[in-house]
Design a protein around this motif. Sequence first.
Motif, mmCIF file in Angstrom:
data_model
loop_
_atom_site.group_PDB
_atom_site.id
_atom_site.type_symbol
_atom_site.label_atom_id
_atom_site.label_comp_id
_atom_site.label_asym_id
_atom_site.label_seq_id
_atom_site.Cartn_x
_atom_site.Cartn_y
_atom_site.Cartn_z
ATOM 1 N N THR A 1 0.828 -1.200 0.000
ATOM 2 C CA THR A 1 0.000 0.000 0.000
ATOM 3 C C THR A 1 0.869 1.259 0.000
ATOM 4 O OG1 THR A 1 -1.626 1.269 1.204
ATOM 5 C CG2 THR A 1 -0.168 -0.086 2.526
ATOM 6 N N THR A 2 0.355 2.297 -0.663
ATOM 7 C CA THR A 2 1.112 3.541 -0.679
ATOM 8 C C THR A 2 0.766 4.404 0.534
ATOM 9 O OG1 THR A 2 -0.606 4.392 -2.134
ATOM 10 C CG2 THR A 2 1.459 3.712 -3.162
ATOM 11 N N SER A 3 -0.225 3.987 1.300
ATOM 12 C CA SER A 3 -0.536 4.755 2.506
ATOM 13 C C SER A 3 -0.540 3.858 3.739
ATOM 14 C CB SER A 3 -1.891 5.445 2.389
ATOM 15 O OG SER A 3 -2.343 5.441 1.081
ATOM 16 N N PRO A 4 0.653 3.441 4.188
ATOM 17 C CA PRO A 4 0.703 2.603 5.385
ATOM 18 C C PRO A 4 0.140 3.362 6.577
ATOM 19 C CG PRO A 4 2.871 2.856 4.375
ATOM 20 C CD PRO A 4 1.962 3.813 3.706
ATOM 21 N N GLU A 5 -0.361 2.596 7.559
ATOM 22 C CA GLU A 5 -0.971 3.255 8.709
ATOM 23 C C GLU A 5 -0.073 3.299 9.934
ATOM 24 O OE1 GLU A 5 -4.616 1.089 8.849
ATOM 25 O OE2 GLU A 5 -5.128 2.024 6.930
ATOM 26 N N ALA B 1 5.068 0.516 7.307
ATOM 27 C CA ALA B 1 5.910 1.194 6.329
ATOM 28 C C ALA B 1 7.244 0.467 6.174
ATOM 29 C CB ALA B 1 6.143 2.634 6.760
#
Lengths: 279, 303, 251
Positions: free
Chosen positions: B17-21, B26
Motif C-alpha cells: 500500500t502507498t498509505s501505510p498506517e 511502512a
Amino acid sequence: MSDQALLTLDDLRVDFHTPTGIVNAVRGLSFTLGRERLGIVGESGSGKSMTGRAILDLIPHPGVVTAKRMGFRGQNLTTMDKRARRKLRGRHISMVMQDPKFSLNPVQTVGDQIAEAYRVHHRASAREAKERSLSMLEAVQIREPARVYDLYPHEVSGGMGQRVMIAMMLIAEPEILIADEPTSALDVTVQLQVLKILDDLVTSRGMGLIFISHDLHLVKSFCDRVIVMYGGKAMETLPASELDKAQHPYTRGLLGCLPDLDHPREKLATLNRDPAWLA
Amino acid sequence: MTDQTATSATWHAWLTTTSPESRRQAKLGQLYRQWLAFRKNPAAVVGLAIVVSLLLIAAFAPLIAQHDPLAQALDQRLLAPSAKHWFGTDALGRDIFSRVVYGARVTLVIVMLVVITVGPVGLLIGCAAGYFGGWVDTVLMRITDVFLAFPRLVLALAFVAALGPGLENAVIAIAVTAWPPYARVARAETMIIRNADYISAMRLQGASQMRIVLKHVVPMCMPSLIVRTTFDMAGIIITAAGLGFLGLGAQPPIPEWGAMISTGREQIFDQWWVATFPGIAICVVALGFNLLGDGLRDVLDAR
Amino acid sequence: MSTNSAINVDKLNVSFGDSHVVKDLSFAVEPGESYGVVGESGSGKSTVLRVLAGLNRDWSGEVDILGKRQPKIRDKAFYRAVQMVFQDPYGSLHPKKTVDDTLAEPLAIHGIRDAEAKISRAMQDVGLPTSFRFRYPHQLSGGQRQRVAIARALVLEPTILLLDEPTSALDVSIQAEVLNLLQALRHERKLTYILVSHDLAVVGHMCERLLVMQFGRGVEEMTATTLAARAPQTAYAQQLLTASEGFRRAG
C-alpha cells in the motif's frame, strides 16, 4: 512557416513496458516541421523530451517507439534500420541537451570534440576539421576561438559550454536541430545570448528547430509556433504570438499559474487537471 | 486453496500500500518491495539459497552427518566415495561427508565473528573520519592506511605467528586485517552524504553531531557496507581456509575445510576425494556469498 | 537601520579560500516582512542564506537576528526561531526516513512533547493528507516533498523562515500551489521570510522589498512596487529585469 515540410510525424507513440504495466509517455502526437522554430511546451511528464528523443531514436531500453509515419525529407524513419538512423543522427538531425556538463566528454578538449563531430560525417583532414571548428566557435560568438579550442569542458563556464555544444551540433550542418531545454541551466542574461546565437544560426542556415521547454514566456517570445503538451498528448497547437489568447483550459491554466509583475494577485491561480483532456 | 490465495493477496496489498498506517507497516512494506526486487534476479536467489543451506547444514549437522566427524577408523582409511561414505574417507578413516558438514559450523563461526567485529568498527571509523574531516580524518585514515599497506594473508600470518595458531587467533588476525576497506567505503560514502541538503537540514534542527552521524549518516552507509560484507565473505572464508591449510588456523582434529585440503594434499593424485570435497565446499559457499552480494547491491543501492 | 529589525546584516564578508563570494553586504529585514534576494549564479545569494542559517562559518561582519548578535556556532534555541527550506526537494529529505520520521526528529531533538498531535497538525497545515504520513520520499512527488520540507521547517514554530529557491525545481502549476501555501502560512503565523530566487516574477509576487546581488555585492535594494514599475536605478538590475521578460528578436 515554409511550404516544404522537413519532418512529418503521424501518430507518434512512446510506451515504456515496465514490470508494473505499460507507461504511455507519448500518446499519438502528430505534427509537421518546416523551416521554422517550433516550440514544444509542457510540464514534467508531458512527454516533450521523449518526443525529441524518439525522433532521434534515442529512447532508452524498455521504451518502444511506434508511429504511423515519421517522414524526414521523403524517407520514412520508422522503416529505416538502426544503422541508417544512426547515420542520420548528427549529420541531418542534431540535438542540444540541457546541461553541457553532462554532454561533453570531460577528458577531451572542446575543440577536438567539435572537430571530431565534423569528421564523423565529412571526409576531411585533421587540419581542415580544425579550421572549420575554429570558424564554428567564432560563429557561436566565442571571442578567442583559438584559446577556447584547447580548453577542457571543466574550464569553460555554463554559457560557453552550451555555445560549444551548439557549435558541435551545428558543424555538420544538420537540417533539423532539436534543442531540449538548451538554456534552462543558464542564468537569464546568458540564456538570452545563447538563444540569440541559436536564433541567428537557425535562421541564416534555414534549419528547422524544435525547441523543447517548460518556460512559456520563453517559448512565446522565441518560437514561431507552439505545441502545448500534457500527459503525452498535444493539447493545442497555435502561433506563438497568440499564446496569450490560447483557448485550451490547460494552456490557460498554465499561464494563470505564473506570477506576473504586471498583475499582482494575493493568490495565484492553481491548475485543475481535467481527465477529459487525455481521453 | 482459494482461501490461501485470498490471504496472500491481502498480505500483498497490505505490504504494498502507498498509505501505510503505522511505522511498522511502512518498514515491512519497504522490506517486502526490496524482496520483490531481489526475487527477480535468479543468480541472487541461488546465492541466497546457498547461504541459507549453509546455515541449515550448520544448524542440523548432527542430523545430516551419518558419522562422527572425529571418529577414526584405521581399517577404513582412504576409501573411495561409496553408498556408505558418500565423499569417501580420509587418511585416518574419518567420513569426509560428515567432516564437510561439520566444517560448515566452523566456517560459519569464523564468518560471523569476523563480521560482528569488522562491520561496526569499520563503519564507525569511516563515518567519523568522513563526517568530521580535518585532523580526525587525517589520524583515522593514516591508521587505516597502515593496516591497508600489508597484504591481508601476510599480516594475518604475522598475527598468528605472534599469538600462536588456533581458530580464535585466526579470527582475530582476519578481523584486524579486514576492517580497513570498510572504513574506506564508509568514509567515501559519508563525504558525499555530509554535504547533502538533508544533513544540513538536520544541523538546522539543532541535532548534535553524534545524532547526525549515528541516526542519519550511518543508515545511508549501511547498504554499501552490507554489500561489501557479503562480497568480502568469500575472501574471509578463503583466508581462513588458507590459514587452516598452512596449519595456522583451526587445529586438528577440528574439521575445518582449509585444513582438510591441506591434509589431503599428499593423496591428491591417488585419492582425489580427500582434498576435492572440502575444496568444492569452499568454492560453493564463496560463490554463494558473491551472488548474494550482487543481488543485494542491486536492491539496496537503488536510491 | 532600526534596532528592532528581525534580521540585521552589517558588512558581511564571506570567502572560500581565494574567492571572495560576499563583499561588504549590509541589509535589514523588518519583523513580518518578506524580503527577496535576487541574483544570478555566483552572486553569493545562497551563501548569504547559509550564513544566516549558521551553516557557513567562514564569515566576518555582524549578523543580528531577533535582536541578538549571532556567533559563528549557533545554539539549539536559535534553531527554534530560524528555519530553512532548501531548493531541491529531492535532496533535502533523507531517503530512508518516512514523512513521520522526518517530522518527529526536530521534536525529539528539542524534547517537545505531544509529538503525535504536532505531526498531524504540521501535515494538515501544509496540505498533506494523513495517509501520506508513513510514506518514504520516493513515494512522493516533487511538490509533495517540498510540502514535507516546509512542514519540517514549521514544526518547531519558528518566526523566521529562510527560503532558498523553494520552487525553482518544480513545475509552474506546482510552484503556484507552493507559493500560495507559503503566502498563507506567512499571514497566519506572522512569519518573516527571506526568499532567495533567480526569478524576479516570483520575488515580485512574494516580497515587499528585494535586494539585487551581483558578484557578491548588493547592487540595489528596491521595493516590489519599483520592480513592478520597471524602475530600478542601476543598469544591472534593469538588465536583469529585461532579460527575465523573454527573448527579443532584433529588428
